[in-house]
Design an enzyme around this catalytic site. Structure first.
Site, PDB file in Angstrom:
ATOM      1  N   LEU A  45       5.644  98.642  23.029  1.00  0.00           N
ATOM      2  CA  LEU A  45       4.913  97.542  21.942  1.00  0.00           C
ATOM      3  C   LEU A  45       3.780  98.134  21.579  1.00  0.00           C
ATOM      4  O   LEU A  45       3.259  97.806  20.082  1.00  0.00           O
ATOM      5  CB  LEU A  45       4.502  96.230  23.068  1.00  0.00           C
ATOM      6  CG  LEU A  45       3.782  94.916  22.238  1.00  0.00           C
ATOM      7  CD1 LEU A  45       4.479  94.440  21.145  1.00  0.00           C
ATOM      8  CD2 LEU A  45       3.467  94.032  23.167  1.00  0.00           C
ATOM      9  N   ASP A 101      11.525  82.709  26.785  1.00  0.00           N
ATOM     10  CA  ASP A 101      11.222  83.717  25.722  1.00  0.00           C
ATOM     11  C   ASP A 101      10.825  83.086  24.318  1.00  0.00           C
ATOM     12  O   ASP A 101       9.772  83.461  23.842  1.00  0.00           O
ATOM     13  CB  ASP A 101      12.268  84.875  25.522  1.00  0.00           C
ATOM     14  CG  ASP A 101      11.645  85.696  24.547  1.00  0.00           C
ATOM     15  OD1 ASP A 101      10.849  86.812  25.204  1.00  0.00           O
ATOM     16  OD2 ASP A 101      12.254  86.021  23.753  1.00  0.00           O
ATOM     17  N   HIS A 118       7.204  79.534  20.977  1.00  0.00           N
ATOM     18  CA  HIS A 118       7.349  79.569  19.632  1.00  0.00           C
ATOM     19  C   HIS A 118       8.089  78.290  18.944  1.00  0.00           C
ATOM     20  O   HIS A 118       7.598  77.630  18.355  1.00  0.00           O
ATOM     21  CB  HIS A 118       8.471  80.748  19.144  1.00  0.00           C
ATOM     22  CG  HIS A 118       8.560  80.670  17.755  1.00  0.00           C
ATOM     23  ND1 HIS A 118       7.549  80.933  16.750  1.00  0.00           N
ATOM     24  CD2 HIS A 118       9.784  80.356  17.071  1.00  0.00           C
ATOM     25  CE1 HIS A 118       8.097  80.661  15.579  1.00  0.00           C
ATOM     26  NE2 HIS A 118       9.557  80.250  15.651  1.00  0.00           N
ATOM     27  N   ARG A 142      28.817  82.017  14.854  1.00  0.00           N
ATOM     28  CA  ARG A 142      27.871  81.102  14.680  1.00  0.00           C
ATOM     29  C   ARG A 142      27.263  80.185  15.886  1.00  0.00           C
ATOM     30  O   ARG A 142      26.732  79.255  15.766  1.00  0.00           O
ATOM     31  CB  ARG A 142      28.603  79.982  13.624  1.00  0.00           C
ATOM     32  CG  ARG A 142      29.025  80.841  12.230  1.00  0.00           C
ATOM     33  CD  ARG A 142      29.730  79.751  11.493  1.00  0.00           C
ATOM     34  NE  ARG A 142      29.952  80.138  10.323  1.00  0.00           N
ATOM     35  CZ  ARG A 142      29.287  80.533   9.032  1.00  0.00           C
ATOM     36  NH1 ARG A 142      28.118  80.380   9.148  1.00  0.00           N
ATOM     37  NH2 ARG A 142      29.586  81.027   8.067  1.00  0.00           N
TER      38      ARG A 142
END
Length: 600
Positions: free
Chosen positions: A139, A357, A362, A581
């Site tokens: 990172l 995560d 988010h 999908r």
């Protein structure tokens, strides 16, 4: 006589600041004034500028410490304004009270604590030191150092910045510079002086071998920082790019051994922020025992995307949208984030999964920014106050409103052996916000790994027009009857508004068309990486995109019921093909809410 502040005792004497006598006289001092800003404003009238500053400074010290009672309240207030800055290492004993005056004369002299070779630079701007803890990790090499260089190259870092890498590897400054040099690139749209800027940035990059004793390593880091900072005011940022299991030890040693006493300290922490509600609460309590809340910046790089930063601008700077932003006009909101096969699934291993995560930070932060009430200002705390109200209003999830999926391995009908049991790699859910603005409006979430393509967008579908006189022209085609606002980040950043329009020609034929603002056509600039946005926010002290402790707790309260059901194996995880999908159950969930499923 001594002065105690920030757990450090210093003794001042006139000889401690003695200077070579100048050839001219500096004794004509009519007035001495001083302000509470780290001694910068020590001035006098008469004599040369050099003599006025330092003689005035000496006289102020003698006047304050030797001839004035320390119990005067204005003296205490003066130093409190100086030293109790954001995140500075401090306690309640900044200044001695009346009971401490007698013993304070036994403190060591300034000559024993500060070298005479370090001059007091009262006019220099505060320096900035940025330490990347875990500097040799993927990172740091791939994202953090390139983002720091991009900010430096574009002029967003101060000239007196210093970058420090810290890890356990036994390497040198030059080794670190060689490691990160290959990852640094200049802006495509302006490459002037690229080589010079790159060389200057690398010259400001230093390495500290922390070894396996972080307490000693952080002391080395602090000493190296102080060597570069000198005695000017200094601010520090610590980016903790470390595994979760190392976070507590690193943060504890940092708090006690590496913070500055001459400015603010800010600590950046990478997600995930705990494994569940209990572990997150314990982690938060521990961090708050070492730091103040305003020092902590919990970073999620996806929140640095331009789409997210544009949400508040779109809502509160455009009259055309804000009046429509409620259950009266909006039928549903869809938040979609899908990753294709190019994304390595390593972060989902070990039991974290997509809920911890992606969804916890988010997705829920995106919904909070989208649905919050107008803040009283753009101050970070005012925005976070409104976000946490939304999160606390979200109804706890029930299994009937959630679809979980896990991608199959390449071999037929087998789960990837790297995944830990039923670790979800796909999540779809219908969330409801129980408040006056959004009561009854479903917020539909769809996010997964290994799907057909990479997609990141928000779709806001409006209600049909009441008593639509064009009903006969539209018929049963609900697509034409629905206005839609689409905020897209990937694949091509855009703002789209779907409206009904008459097709040119004879007769009356309606068509659903898109008013298109495509960023790549409108703005001929290179879009900065999300880490650049967020690191610049940390430097500026803008924390509105970083989760506060109460936001963390509110998010876990929403997801905990589902996570408990997963742990008890009471909720099924549907398998889906890589490159497909996603689970079929998600289609039925959308239909159950009366919402049209948007094909990729």
């Amino acid at each position: 006589m001594s002065l105690s502040f920030s757990s450090t005792s210093l003794s001042f004497s006139e000889s401690s600041f003695s200077l070579p006598k100048p050839t001219h006289q500096c004794s004509n001092f009519h007035t001495i004034t001083y302000a509470s800003n780290s001694f910068r404003s020590v001035t006098s009238v008469g004599g040369s500028t050099f003599c006025r500053r330092f003689r005035g400074f000496k006289l102020w010290i003698l006047d304050t410490l030797n001839f004035q009672p320390l119990k005067q309240p204005n003296c205490r207030n003066h130093f409190n304004n100086d030293m109790e800055t954001e995140g500075s290492v401090s306690d309640s004993s900044h200044l001695p009270d009346d009971s401490k005056v007698a013993s304070s004369t036994e403190s060591p002299s300034l000559l024993q604590t500060i070298p005479l070779t370090a001059p007091m630079d009262v006019g220099k701007e505060p320096s900035l030191c940025i330490a990347v803890i875990g500097a040799t990790g993927e990172l740091a090499r791939g994202k953090i150092f390139p983002a720091l260089f991009a900010l430096y190259y574009s002029g967003f870092l101060p000239e007196n910045v210093a970058i420090f890498g810290y890890s356990r590897k036994n390497i040198t400054d030059e080794d670190l510079r060689s490691i990160i040099a290959s990852t640094l690139t200049c802006r495509v749209d302006h490459q002037q002086d690229c080589g010079d800027k790159l060389e200057a940035f690398l010259d400001r990059t230093h390495y500290i071998n922390g070894g396996y004793d972080n307490k000693h390593g952080m002391s080395l880091l602090k000493a190296r920082m102080e060597q570069i900072e000198g005695r000017s005011k200094a601010n520090r940022i610590f980016y903790l790019s470390v595994p979760q299991e190392a976070l507590l030890d690193v943060s504890s040693c940092l708090a006690s051994n590496a913070q500055t006493q001459k400015g603010w300290n800010r600590i950046i922490i990478e997600k995930p922020f705990g494994f569940d509600a209990l572990s997150s609460q314990r982690l938060t309590q521990y961090l708050l025992s070492k730091f103040e809340e305003k020092q902590l910046y919990r970073i999620d790089h996806l929140l640095g995307r331009n789409l997210i930063e544009n949400l508040t601008v779109l809502r509160f700077a455009n009259l055309v949208f804000e009046p429509l932003w409620s259950r009266t006009y909006i039928d549903n909101v869809q938040v979609i984030l899908s990753e294709d096969l190019s994304v390595h699934p390593g972060r989902y291993f070990g039991g974290y999964g997509i809920i911890r995560d992606i969804v916890h930070s988010h997705i829920l932060q995106t919904i909070a920014l989208l649905a919050m009430e107008p803040p009283v200002s753009l101050d970070g705390e005012d925005i976070r106050n409104e976000k946490v109200k939304v999160l606390r209003s979200i109804r706890k999830l029930e299994p009937k409103d959630v679809i979980l999926g896990q991608y199959k391995a390449s071999s037929k009908d087998k789960v990837d052996k790297c995944l830990d049991g039923p670790t979800p790699t796909y999540f779809a859910a219908a969330l409801y916000i129980d408040n006056a603005r959004w009561d009854g409006v479903p917020f539909l979430v769809k996010t997964g790994l290994g799907l057909i393509k990479h997609q990141m967008e928000i779709r806001i579908q409006f209600r049909p027009v009441p008593g639509n006189v064009y009903h006969d022209c539209i018929g049963h085609n609900t697509d034409r009857a629905t206005n839609e606002l689409i905020l897209r980040d990937v694949p091509d950043e855009a703002i789209l508004v779907r409206v009904n329009n008459k097709v040119p020609g004879l007769g009356l034929q309606l068509d659903s068309s898109e008013l298109n603002l495509l960023y790549k056509d409108k703005y001929n600039v290179e879009v900065p990486d999300s880490y650049e946005h967020l690191l610049l926010d940390v430097i500026d002290g803008d924390n509105h995109l970083f989760m506060r402790s109460d936001e963390l707790a509110a998010a876990w309260n929403i997801l905990t019921p589902i996570m408990n059901e997963i742990d008890k194996n009471n909720i099924s995880v549907e398998l889906y093909e890589l490159g497909g999908r996603g689970p079929v159950g998600a289609y039925y969930l959308w239909a159950k809410q009366g919402v049209r499923w948007v094909e990729d």
